[in-house]
Every structure is written in C-alpha cells, then in structure tokens.
Design a protein around this motif. Structure first.
Motif, PDB file in Angstrom:
ATOM      1  N   PRO A 262       2.560 -56.571  26.916  1.00 35.63           N
ATOM      2  CA  PRO A 262       3.589 -55.757  26.247  1.00 35.63           C
ATOM      3  C   PRO A 262       3.000 -54.606  25.432  1.00 35.63           C
ATOM      4  CG  PRO A 262       4.090 -58.083  25.996  1.00 35.63           C
ATOM      5  CD  PRO A 262       2.723 -58.004  26.576  1.00 35.63           C
ATOM      6  N   PHE A 263       1.912 -54.875  24.711  1.00 30.18           N
ATOM      7  CA  PHE A 263       1.329 -53.803  23.896  1.00 30.18           C
ATOM      8  C   PHE A 263       0.549 -52.817  24.755  1.00 30.18           C
ATOM      9  CE2 PHE A 263       2.256 -57.031  20.748  1.00 30.18           C
ATOM     10  CZ  PHE A 263       2.750 -56.262  19.704  1.00 30.18           C
ATOM     11  N   PHE A 264       0.013 -53.273  25.869  1.00 29.44           N
ATOM     12  CA  PHE A 264      -0.597 -52.350  26.828  1.00 29.44           C
ATOM     13  C   PHE A 264       0.449 -51.382  27.368  1.00 29.44           C
ATOM     14  CE2 PHE A 264      -1.724 -51.161  31.169  1.00 29.44           C
ATOM     15  CZ  PHE A 264      -3.020 -50.676  31.015  1.00 29.44           C
ATOM     16  N   VAL A 265       1.621 -51.899  27.685  1.00 31.79           N
ATOM     17  CA  VAL A 265       2.715 -51.036  28.167  1.00 31.79           C
ATOM     18  C   VAL A 265       3.134 -50.046  27.082  1.00 31.79           C
ATOM     19  CG1 VAL A 265       5.120 -51.021  28.937  1.00 31.79           C
ATOM     20  CG2 VAL A 265       3.527 -52.719  29.855  1.00 31.79           C
ATOM     21  N   VAL A 266       3.196 -50.527  25.835  1.00 38.94           N
ATOM     22  CA  VAL A 266       3.540 -49.620  24.728  1.00 38.94           C
ATOM     23  C   VAL A 266       2.535 -48.480  24.644  1.00 38.94           C
ATOM     24  CG1 VAL A 266       3.613 -49.451  22.206  1.00 38.94           C
ATOM     25  CG2 VAL A 266       4.827 -51.297  23.362  1.00 38.94           C
ATOM     26  N   ASN A 267       1.244 -48.796  24.781  1.00 42.84           N
ATOM     27  CA  ASN A 267       0.217 -47.753  24.734  1.00 42.84           C
ATOM     28  C   ASN A 267       0.385 -46.728  25.855  1.00 42.84           C
ATOM     29  OD1 ASN A 267      -2.549 -49.782  23.481  1.00 42.84           O
ATOM     30  ND2 ASN A 267      -1.054 -48.539  22.406  1.00 42.84           N
ATOM     31  N   GLN A 268       0.736 -47.202  27.040  1.00 40.78           N
ATOM     32  CA  GLN A 268       0.898 -46.267  28.152  1.00 40.78           C
ATOM     33  C   GLN A 268       2.142 -45.386  27.953  1.00 40.78           C
ATOM     34  OE1 GLN A 268      -1.767 -46.059  30.214  1.00 40.78           O
ATOM     35  NE2 GLN A 268      -2.401 -47.596  28.712  1.00 40.78           N
ATOM     36  N   ILE A 269       3.184 -45.953  27.349  1.00 41.16           N
ATOM     37  CA  ILE A 269       4.352 -45.136  27.011  1.00 41.16           C
ATOM     38  C   ILE A 269       3.969 -44.091  25.965  1.00 41.16           C
ATOM     39  CG2 ILE A 269       6.662 -45.170  25.996  1.00 41.16           C
ATOM     40  CD1 ILE A 269       7.035 -47.958  27.185  1.00 41.16           C
ATOM     41  N   GLN A 270       3.152 -44.497  24.997  1.00 42.12           N
ATOM     42  CA  GLN A 270       2.641 -43.539  24.019  1.00 42.12           C
ATOM     43  C   GLN A 270       1.905 -42.394  24.708  1.00 42.12           C
ATOM     44  OE1 GLN A 270       0.381 -46.433  21.599  1.00 42.12           O
ATOM     45  NE2 GLN A 270       1.304 -45.454  19.808  1.00 42.12           N
ATOM     46  N   ALA A 271       1.052 -42.735  25.669  1.00 41.57           N
ATOM     47  CA  ALA A 271       0.265 -41.714  26.365  1.00 41.57           C
ATOM     48  C   ALA A 271       1.176 -40.707  27.059  1.00 41.57           C
ATOM     49  CB  ALA A 271      -0.675 -42.377  27.370  1.00 41.57           C
ATOM     50  N   VAL A 272       2.177 -41.217  27.781  1.00 47.94           N
ATOM     51  CA  VAL A 272       3.099 -40.313  28.485  1.00 47.94           C
ATOM     52  C   VAL A 272       3.860 -39.448  27.497  1.00 47.94           C
ATOM     53  CG1 VAL A 272       5.141 -40.232  29.963  1.00 47.94           C
ATOM     54  CG2 VAL A 272       3.307 -41.863  30.472  1.00 47.94           C
ATOM     55  N   TRP A 303      -5.984 -41.902  33.889  1.00 49.67           N
ATOM     56  CA  TRP A 303      -5.346 -43.214  33.709  1.00 49.67           C
ATOM     57  C   TRP A 303      -6.388 -44.275  33.362  1.00 49.67           C
ATOM     58  CZ3 TRP A 303      -5.891 -48.028  35.906  1.00 49.67           C
ATOM     59  CH2 TRP A 303      -4.945 -48.974  35.500  1.00 49.67           C
ATOM     60  N   LEU A 304      -7.562 -44.209  33.985  1.00 52.80           N
ATOM     61  CA  LEU A 304      -8.592 -45.217  33.730  1.00 52.80           C
ATOM     62  C   LEU A 304      -9.025 -45.190  32.268  1.00 52.80           C
ATOM     63  CD1 LEU A 304     -10.632 -47.361  34.603  1.00 52.80           C
ATOM     64  CD2 LEU A 304     -12.181 -45.509  35.287  1.00 52.80           C
ATOM     65  N   ILE A 305      -9.275 -44.004  31.726  1.00 53.37           N
ATOM     66  CA  ILE A 305      -9.721 -43.939  30.337  1.00 53.37           C
ATOM     67  C   ILE A 305      -8.585 -44.311  29.388  1.00 53.37           C
ATOM     68  CG2 ILE A 305      -9.220 -41.495  29.932  1.00 53.37           C
ATOM     69  CD1 ILE A 305     -12.356 -43.437  28.821  1.00 53.37           C
ATOM     70  N   SER A 306      -7.347 -43.987  29.781  1.00 53.48           N
ATOM     71  CA  SER A 306      -6.201 -44.387  28.965  1.00 53.48           C
ATOM     72  C   SER A 306      -6.044 -45.904  28.956  1.00 53.48           C
ATOM     73  CB  SER A 306      -4.930 -43.721  29.493  1.00 53.48           C
ATOM     74  OG  SER A 306      -3.786 -44.190  28.806  1.00 53.48           O
ATOM     75  N   ALA A 307      -6.189 -46.536  30.110  1.00 50.89           N
ATOM     76  CA  ALA A 307      -6.069 -47.992  30.196  1.00 50.89           C
ATOM     77  C   ALA A 307      -7.200 -48.681  29.428  1.00 50.89           C
ATOM     78  CB  ALA A 307      -6.078 -48.431  31.656  1.00 50.89           C
ATOM     79  N   ALA A 308      -8.427 -48.156  29.554  1.00 54.52           N
ATOM     80  CA  ALA A 308      -9.552 -48.763  28.849  1.00 54.52           C
ATOM     81  C   ALA A 308      -9.383 -48.629  27.340  1.00 54.52           C
ATOM     82  CB  ALA A 308     -10.859 -48.108  29.302  1.00 54.52           C
ATOM     83  N   ALA A 309      -8.912 -47.466  26.884  1.00 58.34           N
ATOM     84  CA  ALA A 309      -8.672 -47.280  25.450  1.00 58.34           C
ATOM     85  C   ALA A 309      -7.584 -48.218  24.952  1.00 58.34           C
ATOM     86  CB  ALA A 309      -8.289 -45.827  25.170  1.00 58.34           C
ATOM     87  N   SER A 310      -6.554 -48.436  25.773  1.00 55.29           N
ATOM     88  CA  SER A 310      -5.477 -49.340  25.389  1.00 55.29           C
ATOM     89  C   SER A 310      -5.976 -50.771  25.262  1.00 55.29           C
ATOM     90  CB  SER A 310      -4.350 -49.260  26.420  1.00 55.29           C
ATOM     91  OG  SER A 310      -3.336 -50.191  26.118  1.00 55.29           O
ATOM     92  N   LEU A 311      -6.781 -51.221  26.214  1.00 52.98           N
ATOM     93  CA  LEU A 311      -7.325 -52.585  26.146  1.00 52.98           C
ATOM     94  C   LEU A 311      -8.219 -52.752  24.916  1.00 52.98           C
ATOM     95  CD1 LEU A 311      -8.131 -53.180  29.917  1.00 52.98           C
ATOM     96  CD2 LEU A 311      -6.267 -54.180  28.587  1.00 52.98           C
ATOM     97  N   ALA A 392     -16.332 -48.179  30.632  1.00 48.96           N
ATOM     98  CA  ALA A 392     -17.067 -49.449  30.594  1.00 48.96           C
ATOM     99  C   ALA A 392     -17.366 -49.861  29.154  1.00 48.96           C
ATOM    100  CB  ALA A 392     -18.365 -49.319  31.394  1.00 48.96           C
ATOM    101  N   ALA A 393     -17.721 -48.898  28.321  1.00 45.56           N
ATOM    102  CA  ALA A 393     -17.993 -49.219  26.909  1.00 45.56           C
ATOM    103  C   ALA A 393     -16.737 -49.738  26.218  1.00 45.56           C
ATOM    104  CB  ALA A 393     -18.526 -47.974  26.192  1.00 45.56           C
ATOM    105  N   LEU A 394     -15.585 -49.126  26.493  1.00 47.10           N
ATOM    106  CA  LEU A 394     -14.330 -49.577  25.892  1.00 47.10           C
ATOM    107  C   LEU A 394     -13.943 -50.962  26.389  1.00 47.10           C
ATOM    108  CD1 LEU A 394     -12.381 -46.211  26.115  1.00 47.10           C
ATOM    109  CD2 LEU A 394     -13.003 -47.395  24.000  1.00 47.10           C
ATOM    110  N   LEU A 395     -14.128 -51.219  27.678  1.00 47.53           N
ATOM    111  CA  LEU A 395     -13.807 -52.544  28.210  1.00 47.53           C
ATOM    112  C   LEU A 395     -14.738 -53.603  27.622  1.00 47.53           C
ATOM    113  CD1 LEU A 395     -13.100 -51.688  31.958  1.00 47.53           C
ATOM    114  CD2 LEU A 395     -11.445 -52.314  30.197  1.00 47.53           C
TER     115      LEU A 395
END
Length: 415
Positions: A262-272, A303-311, A392-395
């Motif tokens: 749920p919070f990962f989805v919130v982060n992606q909505i923030q990005a958009v 998208w990859l860097i956005s997803a890694a930052a969110s995680l 990779a560093a963020l993950l």
C-alpha cells in the motif's frame, strides 16, 4: 499449492487492512501529497535564475546619460544587449537614480558623465586633461557577487567599445578603408556564450531549476511515509492487533510485506503527481516545464529508480516504527532523520554548492543515491544501465532496514 493460496489470501487481507488504515489518516496523506507540491512549486520558481544564468533577473538597473551624445547612447545600447538584469530605462540625473535606489525600484544606476564622448579614443578631448570616470551607484542590499558581476560587465563592454573606436581612428589616420568603415555598432563581437548539455551524441538544452526540484522533493516526500506508516504500526501494537495476528500464526515478515505494497503504491502516486506538477503547474506560475525523457529505456530507468527509492523509504519507515515506542517518538526520529538525510544528501541544497567534504558526506545518504539516479535520467539523459548502481544501493538499504526491523520485532516477541 494450498499453502501458497492461504498465504496469498492472508497477504491480500493485510493489504486491504493497511489501505483502509492509510485512507483514514487524512493528515498523513495531506503531508505526503501537498507538502512536496508546495516545495516543487516554490523552489522551482525561487531557484529559477540560479540554474539559468543567462536569464534576465528581476534586479533592475538604469543608466544616467549626462553626456547625451551619440557615442554615449551607442555604448548604453550595447550594454543593454549584454546585461541580464532588468532594464529600467534611462534616468535624467543622479538625484532621480538615488531616489530609485532608495525606493527599491532598481539595484544599480550607471552614470555616464558629461564629456564621455570626448574622452573616447576618437573624441576631441585635449591631451593631459583628466578623463571623466563612469560611476556605478549600487543599492547596498545587493549581494557583493552581483555588484561585481555588473561592474565587470560594464568595464568589459567599455574596453571593447573603446578598442573598436580606436581602430576606427587609426583607419582614418593611416587611410585604411577597411578600418575607416568599421562601425562599432554593426561589427560588435559576440558577447554571449551559449551553454548546452553535451552528454550523448547531440547538444541538449541546459537543465532548468524544475529539473532539479522535482526529483529532489519527490524523494523527500517519499521518505515521509515514515509518519503515517509508523502511526499505523504503533497504533496496532498498542491496541493489540499485532499480538492477535501473531496468535493466529501470521509470520511477522508477512505482516511487514502487507504494509509494503500500500505504501509503495502511495509513493508511485506521489511520483506521478509530482511529475504532473512540474510539467503543468510550474509553467502556469511562470517557471519552465519539466522535460521528460524520451524512449522506453529512459522511462524504464525512471520507474526503476522510483521503485527502488520507494522500497528504501518504506524500509526506513518500518525500521523507525519498530524502534519507536510512541507516535511522538516516531515523528521526531523519522522527521529529524529525513531532514538530516535531505540536508546532507543534496535535497535542500544542491550538492555542487557544497564544499568537498560535504559532497563526500552526501554519499552516506540514501536520498543522495536516489537523487543521483533521477539526475542520470532527467539531466544526463541516461538509460537503464546508468541507474543500476543507485538502484542496487537503495535496494540494499531497503533489505537491511527490513532485516533489522524483523529482528527487533522477533526479539520483542520473545521477551
């Protein structure tokens, strides 16, 4: 198969529970979405001239032409073409210039003295007489760097102007037609150096402030999921929800996974949403529009860097929630931690403005890793391979934070 199905059902129920709890936290949602929108809008406009040195600034100047000759008017016109400050026209005398400086209408007033034309190389001033000096009146509030920049521009243009007039005079004396016909206004040398981003196979426009502000404040807002997530987590601990889930043999790792999506989805909505603000809202307020990358590879990298930052942000939030005993503690620890990571990571102040030791210190901040990844795509027009290192560093940071959170909670349960 039956165990996997039962696990998915539990996970879906946990996702639904977290989503409902998150939607009830209106203040937390407002902080996640409104705060970065305001930051992007304000900082993009405030730093517009800092990232676009060739753009006209709002700091005005005026010229006081006491000579009022064709030569003085020609020099003033050439100076206007060179300066990037706001042109406020010509004032009648020094008294009017000083009044404009006192009222804050202008920051500079350049006084061309009487006898300016006669003092030039082709003028009629007698030898041995003192040449009148140009005078620069300055508002003392104006920073010293801007004062120096204005004075150097005026001196450089005056030197160029005098050199061309001298060549014209020599042409007349030596009867050289090419030099006699030299018109300083028509043969002015180029005075502008056009900057371009040269990475890749073609020149690209230099990035504007919005290209810097959008990724910076997007990353900052992502990490602020620590506030709503820790509030939900601590409330569940205090109300006995986590204990009831443990009594039903729900692994704690599964509970954390239930909070992750749920919070990962919130982060992606923030990005958009932040991209849309930079693309459409900032131009309406007078700034430049965010330039998005072209091509599938660039979008995949983004998208990859956005997803890694969110995680990484969610892992950090879960770690803080596990450390804190109360919501107040989580807010203080998470908020201060985010501010420190943002301050040293180039979010609040771009890293290239920092001294060398601060730039080295910035590499300790996960926000700096995320910002580097976004910059490689949005500023350097990189592709998927260019962001693999920061991602990779963020993950790795996300896995380490989640691992510590799991260990802490398992130890707490054993007690």
């Amino acid at each position: 198969m039956a165990m996997a199905h039962r696990l998915l059902v539990r996970l879906a129920a946990l996702w639904q529970k977290e989503t409902l709890a998150l939607l009830r936290d209106r203040h937390g949602l407002a902080a996640l979405f409104l705060m970065p929108m305001i930051f992007i809008l304000v900082m993009s406009l405030a730093l517009r001239d800092a990232f676009d040195a060739g753009a006209a600034t709002d700091l005005g100047y005026a010229i006081v032409d006491l000579d009022d000759s064709p030569t003085s008017r020609q020099y003033a016109e050439r100076l206007r073409r060179l300066l990037t400050f706001r042109d406020s026209g010509t004032l009648a005398d020094e008294a009017a210039a000083r009044q404009a400086l006192r009222s804050g209408e202008i920051g500079f007033a350049l006084v061309l003295p009487a006898g300016f034309a006669a003092a030039q190389p082709d003028g009629a001033q007698a030898r041995g007489t003192e040449r009148p000096a140009l005078r620069l009146l300055v508002d003392p509030v104006v920073p010293q760097a801007l004062q120096t920049a204005f004075r150097l521009h005026a001196e450089a243009e005056l030197g160029r102007f005098q050199a061309e007039l001298l060549m014209h005079r020599l042409g007349r004396a030596l009867m050289i037609p090419e030099l006699q016909s030299l018109d300083p206004a028509a043969h002015a040398l180029p005075v502008a150096v056009i900057a371009a981003a040269g990475r890749g196979g073609e020149d690209r426009a230099m990035p504007s402030s919005v290209q810097q502000s959008v990724p910076a404040w997007l990353i900052f807002s992502m990490f602020f999921v620590v506030i709503p997530l820790s509030a939900v987590f601590i409330a569940e601990r205090q109300h006995g929800t986590l204990q009831r889930l443990a009594s039903q043999q729900v692994p704690f790792g599964l509970i954390l996974a239930g909070k992750l999506l749920p919070f990962f989805v919130v982060n992606q909505i923030q990005a958009v949403l932040m991209v849309l603000v930079g693309r459409h809202l900032v131009p309406l307020a007078g700034g430049e529009a965010l330039v998005l990358p072209a091509g599938a590879a660039a979008w995949a990298a983004l998208w990859l860097i956005s997803a890694a930052a969110s995680l990484a942000a969610v892992g950090w939030a879960l770690l803080i929630a596990s450390l804190a005993r109360t919501t107040e503690q989580a807010t203080v620890i998470g908020g201060v931690g985010n501010i420190l990571m943002g301050a040293i990571g180039g979010i609040m102040v771009p890293a290239f403005f920092m001294p060398d030791f601060m730039q080295q210190l910035a590499q300790l901040s996960p926000m700096a890793w995320a910002l580097e990844g976004f910059h490689r795509v949005l500023l350097q027009h990189g592709g998927l391979g260019d962001v693999l290192g920061p991602a990779a560093a963020l993950l790795g940071f996300a896995l380490a934070a989640l691992g510590v959170a799991v260990l802490m909670n398992l130890r707490s349960r054993s007690r």
